[in-house]
Motif scaffolding. Structure first.
Motif, short mmCIF file in Angstrom:
data_model
loop_
_atom_site.label_atom_id
_atom_site.label_comp_id
_atom_site.label_asym_id
_atom_site.label_seq_id
_atom_site.Cartn_x
_atom_site.Cartn_y
_atom_site.Cartn_z
N LYS A 61 73.33 -0.75 157.01
CA LYS A 61 74.34 0.43 156.94
C LYS A 61 74.85 0.77 157.96
O LYS A 61 76.17 1.09 157.80
CB LYS A 61 73.81 1.40 156.04
CG LYS A 61 74.74 2.62 155.57
CD LYS A 61 75.66 2.14 154.51
CE LYS A 61 76.46 3.28 154.19
NZ LYS A 61 77.36 3.69 155.12
N TRP A 79 68.78 -0.17 154.53
CA TRP A 79 68.51 0.08 153.06
C TRP A 79 66.96 -0.30 152.93
O TRP A 79 66.30 -0.07 151.94
CB TRP A 79 69.30 -0.18 152.01
CG TRP A 79 70.51 0.55 151.93
CD1 TRP A 79 70.95 1.46 152.78
CD2 TRP A 79 71.50 0.58 150.84
NE1 TRP A 79 72.15 1.99 152.25
CE2 TRP A 79 72.50 1.46 151.14
CE3 TRP A 79 71.42 -0.05 149.58
CZ2 TRP A 79 73.47 1.93 150.13
CZ3 TRP A 79 72.70 0.02 148.48
CH2 TRP A 79 73.54 1.11 149.21
N LYS A 81 64.73 0.71 154.64
CA LYS A 81 63.74 1.84 155.32
C LYS A 81 63.38 1.57 156.73
O LYS A 81 62.20 1.89 157.17
CB LYS A 81 62.88 2.14 154.42
CG LYS A 81 63.25 2.48 152.83
CD LYS A 81 62.03 2.75 151.92
CE LYS A 81 62.51 3.18 150.56
NZ LYS A 81 61.26 3.45 149.71
N ARG A 102 65.81 5.25 152.81
CA ARG A 102 67.11 4.36 152.96
C ARG A 102 68.06 5.09 153.90
O ARG A 102 68.21 6.22 153.67
CB ARG A 102 67.88 3.78 151.61
CG ARG A 102 67.15 3.04 150.84
CD ARG A 102 67.68 3.08 149.50
NE ARG A 102 67.16 4.18 148.68
CZ ARG A 102 67.95 4.66 147.48
NH1 ARG A 102 68.74 3.88 146.98
NH2 ARG A 102 67.58 6.05 147.10
N TYR A 104 71.36 5.96 155.09
CA TYR A 104 72.67 6.03 154.48
C TYR A 104 73.66 6.38 155.82
O TYR A 104 74.93 5.99 155.65
CB TYR A 104 72.68 7.31 153.70
CG TYR A 104 72.18 7.19 152.49
CD1 TYR A 104 71.94 5.86 151.96
CD2 TYR A 104 72.02 8.19 151.51
CE1 TYR A 104 71.48 5.60 150.77
CE2 TYR A 104 71.68 7.91 150.09
CZ TYR A 104 71.62 6.50 149.51
OH TYR A 104 70.98 6.57 148.49
N THR A 117 68.86 9.94 155.71
CA THR A 117 68.57 9.05 154.80
C THR A 117 68.66 9.63 153.40
O THR A 117 68.99 10.58 153.03
CB THR A 117 66.90 8.67 155.13
OG1 THR A 117 66.13 9.76 154.76
CG2 THR A 117 66.65 8.29 156.77
#
Length: 299
Positions: A61, A79, A81, A102, A104, A117
């Motif tokens: 991302k 994503w 993590k 995840r 963002y 996240t």
């Protein structure tokens, strides 16, 4: 899309790197006059949705370059993590940090990184020597993060806080170590004017950029407009006319911020029904130095 600082000569003020959905990745040199010169182009086998880095187990991302006094590396958020750090000469990450959810959104201004996240968590990292978590907070916004941008102190130029944008047409200004708790605040933006039958259209904040000299900021949104703001005076400077597509990304050239670049394209905020293949992505360059000067009003 990003604009990054070029050489110190007046002829090369900045560069622009952009991934397009027509299978091309292109790089331009952007002069202070607004003239653009194509520098590189790479063709892929399918549509390019963003520029990313490999070896994550899910979508990448965010991508940011870290330049510290004793090391340089690429930071990627995914994503899957994880937050990974790369020496670009090696195929393997030099460090990996597990995230609670995840990734963002993220931003880096050395020696600080901020990562937003899923589940509205925000993590602040200290990048000296080796990246390590500095603090973890819950978002001051009630809905999903869309973008985060670090701002700096006008006197020291050191990173002191960040602006966080959400899908709910709202931005939070948050200082890491506020001298007064009231320094942290939120404001509404990218919403329709007025309320009709008790309803108001609310749009996502897609990107935020701070002017490198004035410290004022720009926001762009799914309402197809950009707005300029003075966070210190807590006032809006101006809002643009409405474009025919959402505004998805923005940035200022460095070091003076004479040029404001912003991109228009469909952001899928209205699903596949809202996609019009006749409308093509565009990048606009706007002379902006004077209109981003801080307001004379006091907060």
């Amino acid at each position: 899309m990003s604009i990054f600082g070029g050489s110190s000569s007046s002829s090369a003020a900045s560069g622009n790197f952009n991934a397009m959905k027509d299978i091309e990745v292109r790089c331009w040199e952007v002069h202070q006059s607004g003239q653009t010169v194509p520098k590189a182009q790479q063709t892929h086998t399918g549509p390019v949705l963003t520029c990313d880095w490999s070896d994550h187990d899910a979508a990448v991302k965010t991508v940011h370059w870290i330049k510290a006094p004793n090391y340089s590396c690429l930071m990627t958020g995914s994503w899957d993590k994880t937050l990974k750090f790369w020496d670009t000469r090696s195929p393997n990450p030099i460090d990996t940090i597990q995230l609670p959810e995840r990734c963002y959104c993220a931003d880096v201004v050395f020696p600080m990184a901020v990562v937003g996240t899923a589940n509205r968590e925000l993590l602040i990292y200290q990048l000296d020597n080796r990246p390590q978590e500095f603090s973890r907070i819950e978002s001051p916004l009630k809905f999903q993060h869309r973008c985060v941008t670090i701002f700096t102190d006008k006197k020291t130029n050191a990173p002191t806080g960040f602006a966080l944008g959400s899908i709910e047409g709202r931005v939070a200004i948050h200082y890491v170590n506020p001298t007064n708790p009231k320094d942290n605040f939120t404001f509404k933006c990218h919403r329709s004017n007025g309320v009709v039958n008790g309803m108001q259209d609310i749009f996502a904040v897609n990107d935020i950029a701070f002017h490198p000299e004035h410290g004022t900021l720009a926001t762009v949104g799914s309402d197809s407009r950009f707005s300029f703001w003075d966070k210190d005076a807590r006032t809006k400077i101006k809002t643009s006319e409405q474009f025919d597509q959402p505004l998805t990304s923005c940035d200022f050239n460095k070091p003076r911020g004479e040029v404001f670049a912003y991109a228009t394209s469909y952001d899928w905020s209205k699903g596949h029904e809202g996609y019009d293949p006749q409308k093509k992505p565009h990048i606009f360059l706007r002379s902006c130095y004077d209109e981003l000067k801080p307001s004379n009003k006091k907060s």
